[in-house]
Design a protein around this motif. Structure first.
Motif, PDB file in Angstrom:
ATOM      1  N   ALA A 232      96.947 -55.815  -0.526  1.00  0.00           N
ATOM      2  CA  ALA A 232      97.121 -56.364  -1.870  1.00  0.00           C
ATOM      3  C   ALA A 232      97.657 -57.791  -1.775  1.00  0.00           C
ATOM      4  N   GLY A 233      96.971 -58.700  -2.408  1.00  0.00           N
ATOM      5  CA  GLY A 233      97.376 -60.098  -2.388  1.00  0.00           C
ATOM      6  C   GLY A 233      96.860 -60.898  -1.207  1.00  0.00           C
ATOM      7  N   ALA A 234      96.109 -60.263  -0.307  1.00  0.00           N
ATOM      8  CA  ALA A 234      95.569 -60.984   0.852  1.00  0.00           C
ATOM      9  C   ALA A 234      94.561 -62.030   0.388  1.00  0.00           C
ATOM     10  N   GLN A 235      94.626 -63.211   0.986  1.00  0.00           N
ATOM     11  CA  GLN A 235      93.747 -64.323   0.644  1.00  0.00           C
ATOM     12  C   GLN A 235      92.748 -64.527   1.787  1.00  0.00           C
ATOM     13  N   PHE A 236      91.539 -64.037   1.624  1.00  0.00           N
ATOM     14  CA  PHE A 236      90.524 -64.167   2.664  1.00  0.00           C
ATOM     15  C   PHE A 236      89.907 -65.559   2.639  1.00  0.00           C
ATOM     16  N   ARG A 237      89.613 -66.082   3.838  1.00  0.00           N
ATOM     17  CA  ARG A 237      88.959 -67.383   3.988  1.00  0.00           C
ATOM     18  C   ARG A 237      88.015 -67.295   5.181  1.00  0.00           C
ATOM     19  N   PRO A 238      87.023 -68.185   5.256  1.00  0.00           N
ATOM     20  CA  PRO A 238      86.104 -68.142   6.398  1.00  0.00           C
ATOM     21  C   PRO A 238      86.854 -68.326   7.717  1.00  0.00           C
TER      22      PRO A 238
ATOM     23  N   GLY B 171      82.076 -61.251   5.006  1.00  0.00           N
ATOM     24  CA  GLY B 171      82.059 -61.919   3.717  1.00  0.00           C
ATOM     25  C   GLY B 171      80.863 -61.552   2.857  1.00  0.00           C
ATOM     26  N   LYS B 172      79.798 -61.063   3.478  1.00  0.00           N
ATOM     27  CA  LYS B 172      78.620 -60.639   2.715  1.00  0.00           C
ATOM     28  C   LYS B 172      78.806 -59.245   2.114  1.00  0.00           C
ATOM     29  N   HIS B 173      79.800 -58.512   2.629  1.00  0.00           N
ATOM     30  CA  HIS B 173      80.099 -57.161   2.135  1.00  0.00           C
ATOM     31  C   HIS B 173      81.609 -56.985   1.992  1.00  0.00           C
ATOM     32  N   PRO B 174      82.232 -57.744   1.094  1.00  0.00           N
ATOM     33  CA  PRO B 174      83.694 -57.701   0.978  1.00  0.00           C
ATOM     34  C   PRO B 174      84.246 -56.362   0.490  1.00  0.00           C
ATOM     35  N   GLU B 175      83.380 -55.490  -0.017  1.00  0.00           N
ATOM     36  CA  GLU B 175      83.840 -54.184  -0.488  1.00  0.00           C
ATOM     37  C   GLU B 175      84.128 -53.229   0.671  1.00  0.00           C
ATOM     38  N   ARG B 176      83.626 -53.535   1.845  1.00  0.00           N
ATOM     39  CA  ARG B 176      83.858 -52.677   3.011  1.00  0.00           C
ATOM     40  C   ARG B 176      85.266 -52.882   3.555  1.00  0.00           C
TER      41      ARG B 176
END
Length: 71
Positions: free
Chosen positions: A11-17, A49-54
């Motif tokens: 929760a609150g994680a900020q994903f980046r490339p 990043g193409k499947h962020p729901e996984r």
């Protein structure tokens, strides 16, 4: 850090490339995204990043460094 690295909330994680040494300068397209796990030093979540729901995989900073991935 708890023994189970998957027990920590994202929760609150900020994903980046992910900055990978294989990318050319200026190239911004990346399928791999990384985020620091909030509140847990040196623990990271890595996802497609193409499947962020996984469900993202989790790695320590040392494991990412051993794989020669730049975070």
């Amino acid at each position: 850090m708890a023994n189970d690295i998957y027990s920590h909330s994202l929760a609150g994680a900020q994903f980046r490339p992910l900055r990978d040494g294989n990318q050319d300068e200026g190239e911004t397209e990346s399928c791999v995204e990384v985020a620091e796990v909030p509140g847990v030093p040196d623990l990271f979540a890595v996802r497609d990043g193409k499947h962020p729901e996984r469900e993202p995989l989790r790695f320590t900073r040392a494991a990412l460094a051993a794989a020669r991935l730049q975070i």
